[in-house]
Write an enzyme that holds these catalytic residues in place. Structure first.
Site, PDB file in Angstrom:
ATOM      1  N   LYS A  13       0.711  -1.325  -0.148  1.00  0.00           N
ATOM      2  CA  LYS A  13      -0.004  -0.173  -0.456  1.00  0.00           C
ATOM      3  C   LYS A  13       0.749   1.043   0.019  1.00  0.00           C
ATOM      4  O   LYS A  13       0.752   2.147  -0.936  1.00  0.00           O
ATOM      5  CB  LYS A  13      -0.778  -0.096   1.357  1.00  0.00           C
ATOM      6  CG  LYS A  13      -1.480  -1.041   1.525  1.00  0.00           C
ATOM      7  CD  LYS A  13      -2.813  -1.252   2.360  1.00  0.00           C
ATOM      8  CE  LYS A  13      -1.816  -1.120   3.960  1.00  0.00           C
ATOM      9  NZ  LYS A  13      -1.418  -2.853   4.353  1.00  0.00           N
ATOM     10  N   ARG A  88     -10.509   0.606   8.900  1.00  0.00           N
ATOM     11  CA  ARG A  88      -9.734  -1.355   8.542  1.00  0.00           C
ATOM     12  C   ARG A  88     -10.709  -2.652   8.804  1.00  0.00           C
ATOM     13  O   ARG A  88     -10.937  -2.856   9.556  1.00  0.00           O
ATOM     14  CB  ARG A  88      -8.353  -1.323   9.404  1.00  0.00           C
ATOM     15  CG  ARG A  88      -7.122  -1.569   8.941  1.00  0.00           C
ATOM     16  CD  ARG A  88      -5.969  -0.805  10.427  1.00  0.00           C
ATOM     17  NE  ARG A  88      -4.856  -2.106   9.084  1.00  0.00           N
ATOM     18  CZ  ARG A  88      -3.336  -1.255   8.836  1.00  0.00           C
ATOM     19  NH1 ARG A  88      -4.189   0.221   8.516  1.00  0.00           N
ATOM     20  NH2 ARG A  88      -2.705  -1.992   9.036  1.00  0.00           N
ATOM     21  N   ARG A 127      11.776  -5.611   4.792  1.00  0.00           N
ATOM     22  CA  ARG A 127      11.894  -4.151   4.772  1.00  0.00           C
ATOM     23  C   ARG A 127      12.631  -2.876   5.403  1.00  0.00           C
ATOM     24  O   ARG A 127      12.919  -3.744   6.359  1.00  0.00           O
ATOM     25  CB  ARG A 127      10.189  -3.463   4.744  1.00  0.00           C
ATOM     26  CG  ARG A 127      10.031  -1.670   4.632  1.00  0.00           C
ATOM     27  CD  ARG A 127       8.619  -1.373   4.629  1.00  0.00           C
ATOM     28  NE  ARG A 127       7.775  -1.720   6.568  1.00  0.00           N
ATOM     29  CZ  ARG A 127       6.932  -1.837   6.211  1.00  0.00           C
ATOM     30  NH1 ARG A 127       5.389  -1.851   5.224  1.00  0.00           N
ATOM     31  NH2 ARG A 127       6.061  -2.925   7.242  1.00  0.00           N
ATOM     32  N   ARG A 160      11.113  -1.322  11.358  1.00  0.00           N
ATOM     33  CA  ARG A 160       9.830  -0.863  12.126  1.00  0.00           C
ATOM     34  C   ARG A 160       9.691  -2.134  13.772  1.00  0.00           C
ATOM     35  O   ARG A 160       9.911  -3.209  13.228  1.00  0.00           O
ATOM     36  CB  ARG A 160       8.863  -0.849  11.603  1.00  0.00           C
ATOM     37  CG  ARG A 160       7.684   0.448  10.616  1.00  0.00           C
ATOM     38  CD  ARG A 160       7.270   0.566  10.223  1.00  0.00           C
ATOM     39  NE  ARG A 160       5.594  -0.617  10.063  1.00  0.00           N
ATOM     40  CZ  ARG A 160       5.035  -0.907   9.470  1.00  0.00           C
ATOM     41  NH1 ARG A 160       4.638   0.033   7.967  1.00  0.00           N
ATOM     42  NH2 ARG A 160       3.702  -1.223  10.507  1.00  0.00           N
ATOM     43  N   ARG A 171      -0.384  -9.369  12.733  1.00  0.00           N
ATOM     44  CA  ARG A 171      -1.068  -8.509  12.264  1.00  0.00           C
ATOM     45  C   ARG A 171      -1.434  -9.139  11.288  1.00  0.00           C
ATOM     46  O   ARG A 171      -2.649  -8.801  11.136  1.00  0.00           O
ATOM     47  CB  ARG A 171       0.343  -7.245  11.623  1.00  0.00           C
ATOM     48  CG  ARG A 171       0.654  -6.203  12.913  1.00  0.00           C
ATOM     49  CD  ARG A 171       1.788  -6.341  11.975  1.00  0.00           C
ATOM     50  NE  ARG A 171       1.730  -5.487  11.114  1.00  0.00           N
ATOM     51  CZ  ARG A 171       3.003  -4.569   9.995  1.00  0.00           C
ATOM     52  NH1 ARG A 171       3.843  -5.350  10.800  1.00  0.00           N
ATOM     53  NH2 ARG A 171       2.884  -3.998   8.630  1.00  0.00           N
TER      54      ARG A 171
END
Ligand code: AP5
Ligand code: ZN
Length: 215
Positions: A13, A88, A127, A160, A171
């Protein structure tokens, strides 16, 4: 043009939103980014969000909706916006409809990035995010020119806090339980476009563009 960009954690996203910003001049509204900024600045939303984010749970609806409402009220969007990571839950989607009526905007497209759940853990663990400008990279799929250094601004790249194996698992479960029903909700109530997110970043973007330019 106002767009909702949906998809599971790590679907791309943020990556696609950055491309939409440079192509169409849209404003990028990422609730995850807003929460992380609030957390850094220790504002009321940051303090509340910290616990939920670090373990991979959703921040409760009333806080999230309150924060989005405040953000939409305080900013202007001359070319429209991309909502990344909001709504969400079905409650958030319903509230967005009433905020739209109140503030006088409508959503023109709901885009859902469809990616196999097996791929997401690899995307998330690889990431790296720039501490300074927020640009994202992937150690394998989109590496920076110099390891741990942002190509755009020279900032330091970091991982992160919610990218630990345990948090990623939560998640993905949270997505399945609370956000996947929203995909069904949009499928029933209106218009949602599923985009195959399991292609190169450029191919995903050209599918998105084709959808938007057909409007
Ligand atoms: P948020 O920041 O929104 O995280 P997320 O939805 O889990 O999404 P990500 O940012 O992790 O992934 P992405 O889809 O943007 O993927 P990216 O482009 O980086 O939310 C964080 C937390 O905040 C939530 O867990 C929750 O606690 C809270 N929160 C936020 N919104 C909320 C809400 N509305 N209600 C309640 N709580 C909320 O890509 C991932 C990686 O893959 C990158 O390394 C990238 O380079 C790579 N990549 C991208 N596309 C491709 C491709 N096509 N091929 C190969 N690699 C790719
Ligand atoms: Zn940077």
């Amino acid at each position: 043009m106002n767009i909702i960009l949906m998809g599971p954690p790590g679907a791309g996203k943020g990556t696609q939103a950055a491309k939409l910003v440079s192509e169409y001049g849209l404003a990028h509204i990422s609730t995850g980014d807003i929460f992380r900024k609030a957390l850094k600045e220790q504002t009321k939303y940051g303090v509340i969000a910290k616990y939920f984010i670090q373990f991979g749970y959703l921040v409760p609806d009333d806080y999230t909706i309150g924060m989005v409402r405040e953000y939409l009220r305080e900013h202007e969007f001359p070319n429209g916006f991309i909502l990344d990571g909001f709504p969400r839950t079905i409650i958030q989607a319903r509230e967005l409809e009433s905020i739209g009526k109140e503030f006088g905007f409508k959503i023109d497209a709901v885009l859902n990035l469809d990616v196999d759940l097996d791929i997401l853990a690899t995307r998330l663990s690889g990431r790296r995010t720039c501490r300074n400008c927020g640009a994202t990279y992937h150690i394998e799929f989109n590496p920076p020119k110099t390891q741990d250094v942002c190509d755009k601004c020279g900032g330091e790249l970091y991982q992160r806090a919610d990218e630990s194996e345990e948090a990623v698992k939560v998640r993905l479960e949270t997505y399945n339980k609370q956000t996947r029903p929203l995909v069904d909700y949009y499928t029933m109530t209106g218009d949602i476009t599923n985009i195959n997110g399991d292609q190169s970043m450029e191919d995903v973007f050209s599918d998105i563009k084709a959808r938007l330019e057909a409007m």
